[in-house]
Design a protein around this motif. Structure first.
Motif, PDB file in Angstrom:
ATOM      1  N   GLY A  61       0.806  -1.211   0.000  1.00  0.00           N
ATOM      2  CA  GLY A  61       0.000   0.000   0.000  1.00  0.00           C
ATOM      3  C   GLY A  61       0.836   1.256   0.000  1.00  0.00           C
ATOM      4  O   GLY A  61       0.356   2.349   0.319  1.00  0.00           O
ATOM      5  N   SER A  62       2.105   1.111  -0.353  1.00  0.00           N
ATOM      6  CA  SER A  62       3.034   2.236  -0.435  1.00  0.00           C
ATOM      7  C   SER A  62       4.048   1.900  -1.518  1.00  0.00           C
ATOM      8  O   SER A  62       4.401   0.724  -1.707  1.00  0.00           O
ATOM      9  N   PRO A  63       4.533   2.903  -2.269  1.00  0.00           N
ATOM     10  CA  PRO A  63       5.447   2.617  -3.380  1.00  0.00           C
ATOM     11  C   PRO A  63       6.753   1.958  -2.948  1.00  0.00           C
ATOM     12  O   PRO A  63       7.342   2.322  -1.932  1.00  0.00           O
ATOM     13  N   VAL A  64       7.179   0.970  -3.731  1.00  0.00           N
ATOM     14  CA  VAL A  64       8.527   0.405  -3.620  1.00  0.00           C
ATOM     15  C   VAL A  64       9.238   0.884  -4.880  1.00  0.00           C
ATOM     16  O   VAL A  64       8.843   0.532  -5.988  1.00  0.00           O
ATOM     17  N   VAL A  65      10.251   1.701  -4.693  1.00  0.00           N
ATOM     18  CA  VAL A  65      10.891   2.384  -5.821  1.00  0.00           C
ATOM     19  C   VAL A  65      12.255   1.774  -6.133  1.00  0.00           C
ATOM     20  O   VAL A  65      13.181   1.859  -5.313  1.00  0.00           O
ATOM     21  N   PRO A  66      12.417   1.135  -7.292  1.00  0.00           N
ATOM     22  CA  PRO A  66      13.720   0.575  -7.650  1.00  0.00           C
ATOM     23  C   PRO A  66      14.687   1.673  -8.079  1.00  0.00           C
ATOM     24  O   PRO A  66      14.337   2.538  -8.887  1.00  0.00           O
ATOM     25  N   VAL A  67      15.890   1.644  -7.541  1.00  0.00           N
ATOM     26  CA  VAL A  67      16.922   2.632  -7.866  1.00  0.00           C
ATOM     27  C   VAL A  67      18.201   1.888  -8.239  1.00  0.00           C
ATOM     28  O   VAL A  67      18.704   1.093  -7.454  1.00  0.00           O
ATOM     29  N   ALA A  68      18.709   2.117  -9.446  1.00  0.00           N
ATOM     30  CA  ALA A  68      19.922   1.434  -9.913  1.00  0.00           C
ATOM     31  C   ALA A  68      21.159   2.025  -9.241  1.00  0.00           C
ATOM     32  O   ALA A  68      21.391   3.234  -9.299  1.00  0.00           O
ATOM     33  N   ARG A  69      21.929   1.157  -8.609  1.00  0.00           N
ATOM     34  CA  ARG A  69      23.233   1.532  -8.038  1.00  0.00           C
ATOM     35  C   ARG A  69      24.204   0.416  -8.421  1.00  0.00           C
ATOM     36  O   ARG A  69      24.499  -0.467  -7.640  1.00  0.00           O
ATOM     37  N   THR A  70      24.634   0.459  -9.657  1.00  0.00           N
ATOM     38  CA  THR A  70      25.465  -0.609 -10.201  1.00  0.00           C
ATOM     39  C   THR A  70      26.949  -0.293 -10.034  1.00  0.00           C
ATOM     40  O   THR A  70      27.330   0.832  -9.763  1.00  0.00           O
ATOM     41  N   GLY A  71      27.765  -1.331 -10.219  1.00  0.00           N
ATOM     42  CA  GLY A  71      29.212  -1.149 -10.178  1.00  0.00           C
ATOM     43  C   GLY A  71      29.877  -1.981  -9.106  1.00  0.00           C
ATOM     44  O   GLY A  71      29.287  -2.272  -8.058  1.00  0.00           O
ATOM     45  N   GLY A  72      31.100  -2.399  -9.390  1.00  0.00           N
ATOM     46  CA  GLY A  72      31.890  -3.137  -8.414  1.00  0.00           C
ATOM     47  C   GLY A  72      31.341  -4.509  -8.093  1.00  0.00           C
ATOM     48  O   GLY A  72      31.547  -5.023  -6.994  1.00  0.00           O
ATOM     49  N   GLY A  73      30.620  -5.115  -9.054  1.00  0.00           N
ATOM     50  CA  GLY A  73      30.054  -6.438  -8.789  1.00  0.00           C
ATOM     51  C   GLY A  73      29.004  -6.418  -7.703  1.00  0.00           C
ATOM     52  O   GLY A  73      28.756  -7.425  -7.048  1.00  0.00           O
ATOM     53  N   GLY A  74      28.374  -5.262  -7.494  1.00  0.00           N
ATOM     54  CA  GLY A  74      27.364  -5.110  -6.443  1.00  0.00           C
ATOM     55  C   GLY A  74      27.860  -4.318  -5.249  1.00  0.00           C
ATOM     56  O   GLY A  74      27.071  -3.903  -4.391  1.00  0.00           O
ATOM     57  N   ALA A  75      29.172  -4.073  -5.192  1.00  0.00           N
ATOM     58  CA  ALA A  75      29.770  -3.423  -4.020  1.00  0.00           C
ATOM     59  C   ALA A  75      29.188  -2.033  -3.761  1.00  0.00           C
ATOM     60  O   ALA A  75      28.945  -1.658  -2.608  1.00  0.00           O
ATOM     61  N   ILE A  76      28.963  -1.263  -4.812  1.00  0.00           N
ATOM     62  CA  ILE A  76      28.450   0.103  -4.642  1.00  0.00           C
ATOM     63  C   ILE A  76      27.064   0.093  -4.000  1.00  0.00           C
ATOM     64  O   ILE A  76      26.780   0.839  -3.050  1.00  0.00           O
ATOM     65  N   GLY A  77      26.199  -0.759  -4.492  1.00  0.00           N
ATOM     66  CA  GLY A  77      24.848  -0.832  -3.951  1.00  0.00           C
ATOM     67  C   GLY A  77      24.808  -1.375  -2.536  1.00  0.00           C
ATOM     68  O   GLY A  77      24.090  -0.859  -1.675  1.00  0.00           O
ATOM     69  N   TYR A  78      25.589  -2.417  -2.276  1.00  0.00           N
ATOM     70  CA  TYR A  78      25.623  -2.987  -0.923  1.00  0.00           C
ATOM     71  C   TYR A  78      26.129  -1.959   0.086  1.00  0.00           C
ATOM     72  O   TYR A  78      25.594  -1.839   1.193  1.00  0.00           O
ATOM     73  N   ALA A  79      27.170  -1.224  -0.280  1.00  0.00           N
ATOM     74  CA  ALA A  79      27.734  -0.230   0.624  1.00  0.00           C
ATOM     75  C   ALA A  79      26.718   0.857   0.947  1.00  0.00           C
ATOM     76  O   ALA A  79      26.625   1.334   2.084  1.00  0.00           O
ATOM     77  N   HIS A  80      25.943   1.246  -0.067  1.00  0.00           N
ATOM     78  CA  HIS A  80      24.928   2.287   0.157  1.00  0.00           C
ATOM     79  C   HIS A  80      23.874   1.810   1.156  1.00  0.00           C
ATOM     80  O   HIS A  80      23.578   2.494   2.138  1.00  0.00           O
ATOM     81  N   VAL A  81      23.293   0.645   0.894  1.00  0.00           N
ATOM     82  CA  VAL A  81      22.210   0.157   1.754  1.00  0.00           C
ATOM     83  C   VAL A  81      22.709  -0.131   3.158  1.00  0.00           C
ATOM     84  O   VAL A  81      22.035   0.180   4.149  1.00  0.00           O
ATOM     85  N   GLN A  82      23.908  -0.682   3.278  1.00  0.00           N
ATOM     86  CA  GLN A  82      24.457  -0.995   4.600  1.00  0.00           C
ATOM     87  C   GLN A  82      24.645   0.256   5.445  1.00  0.00           C
ATOM     88  O   GLN A  82      24.565   0.203   6.679  1.00  0.00           O
ATOM     89  N   SER A  83      24.847   1.395   4.790  1.00  0.00           N
ATOM     90  CA  SER A  83      25.089   2.650   5.515  1.00  0.00           C
ATOM     91  C   SER A  83      23.811   3.378   5.914  1.00  0.00           C
ATOM     92  O   SER A  83      23.869   4.369   6.634  1.00  0.00           O
ATOM     93  N   THR A  84      22.645   2.896   5.464  1.00  0.00           N
ATOM     94  CA  THR A  84      21.387   3.582   5.749  1.00  0.00           C
ATOM     95  C   THR A  84      20.799   3.136   7.085  1.00  0.00           C
ATOM     96  O   THR A  84      21.209   2.112   7.655  1.00  0.00           O
ATOM     97  N   ARG A  85      19.805   3.894   7.574  1.00  0.00           N
ATOM     98  CA  ARG A  85      19.139   3.562   8.830  1.00  0.00           C
ATOM     99  C   ARG A  85      18.379   2.250   8.683  1.00  0.00           C
ATOM    100  O   ARG A  85      17.728   2.009   7.665  1.00  0.00           O
ATOM    101  N   PRO A  86      18.431   1.382   9.688  1.00  0.00           N
ATOM    102  CA  PRO A  86      17.718   0.104   9.630  1.00  0.00           C
ATOM    103  C   PRO A  86      16.236   0.270   9.973  1.00  0.00           C
ATOM    104  O   PRO A  86      15.750  -0.233  10.998  1.00  0.00           O
TER     105      PRO A  86
END
Length: 321
Positions: A61-86
């Motif tokens: 009942g709320s948008p799930v928004v896909p955002v591309a964060r490619t590069g480094g075999g996934g490293a860039i995206g993983y680093a971003h999400v890991q740094s966000t609030r849980p």
């Protein structure tokens, strides 16, 4: 008298506070705002993520928004999400890449920095060649390469990518690893490179090759999973052809470690409904993946088991740092 007035005043304020609290609306439940889904790769990973996010949006009942964060075999995206609030508002469309990227030395943390939400699908890599090669099986390719004594060019998404790892494992099993030169071309370009003759073979997801196989331009020699892929049912597995390889890619969702259980549960339920929907199942036949929902508990066990498997495999192939 002054003391009684103060006491009475405090009592009146307390009563008023309780009355006001009772009239306030309950705290809004999760999600109160859009959920951002980090997508690590293009190609079928991105296509599937777009559909999954749309189906999950309906459930939440709320948008799930896909955002591309490619590069480094996934490293860039993983680093971003890991740094966000849980808090459940940043999740990642993850894969075995959390294991391989860490053991390749491209991430300073491993899978334990994330809370598993659910496995959603599985993709089995396949090996394709230009139909003009005349090869029909893995054995025919291996024999021709050995007898030819020449190096062949094999396309991969990038150095250290899942396709690179899978290729290295398969060609090692086929006994031609020393005669392979890897060419990085980026996501989604394997068919074009094969048809142009710039590479001799490529391991990628079935959906990329399907239309070219149907037109007779490309030939798929084998798949690397335990079972044949549904969109190419006539293609034999590497194991059934005598090569001890069993590698598939799972895809699923994870959130930063510490995300509340009740939030994870809501995301898991939305992922389950999406993965088991008629739309998702129908799309899998066109895109080339297998719907394969697993609960967060099961998914967590799969990730941990695969982490050990890829650490050993990368070590055997001399690819760890």
């Amino acid at each position: 008298m002054q003391s009684l007035k103060s006491s009475g005043g405090f009592f009146a304020v307390a009563v008023a506070a309780v009355t006001l609290a009772g009239s306030l609306p309950a705290r809004a439940e999760y999600p109160e705002k859009p959920v951002e889904m980090t997508v690590l790769f293009g190609g079928t990973a991105n296509t599937t993520a777009q559909l999954l996010s749309e189906l999950m949006s309906r459930e939440l009942g709320s948008p799930v928004v896909p955002v591309a964060r490619t590069g480094g075999g996934g490293a860039i995206g993983y680093a971003h999400v890991q740094s966000t609030r849980p808090d459940g508002y940043n999740i990642v469309w993850n894969s075995n890449s959390i294991n391989t990227t860490y053991h390749l030395g491209n991430l300073p943390f491993n899978y334990e920095e994330f809370a598993p939400i659910a496995q959603v699908s599985v993709e089995v890599p396949v090996l394709a060649v230009n139909a003009s090669s005349g090869w029909k099986t893995l054995e025919e390719m291996a024999q021709a390469v050995k007898e030819g004594g020449k190096t062949i060019n094999v396309g991969i998404s990038g150095k250290g990518s899942f396709t690179h790892l899978t290729s290295a494992a398969l060609f090692d099993a086929m006994g031609i690893a020393d005669q392979v030169n890897y060419v990085s071309y980026g996501d989604g370009k394997a068919p074009v490179e094969l048809l142009a003759g710039r590479i001799d073979a490529a391991i990628q997801w079935p959906g990329q090759f399907l239309s070219y196989v149907q037109s007779g331009d490309l030939t798929v020699l084998g798949s690397t999973g335990a079972e044949p892929v549904s969109v190419l049912p006539d293609v034999k597995t590497a194991k059934s052809q005598g090569y001890d390889v069993d590698i598939s890619m799972w895809r699923g969702l994870a959130a930063p470690k510490g995300t509340p259980d009740e939030v994870i549960a809501k995301l898991e339920a939305a992922a389950k409904a999406a993965a088991e929907s008629e739309e998702f199942v129908a799309a899998s036949k066109n895109i080339g993946f297998e719907p394969a929902f697993k609960s967060r508990a099961e998914f967590g066990e799969i990730i941990a088991r695969d982490d050990k498997f890829y650490a050993e495999l990368l070590g055997e192939l001399g690819m760890t740092k």
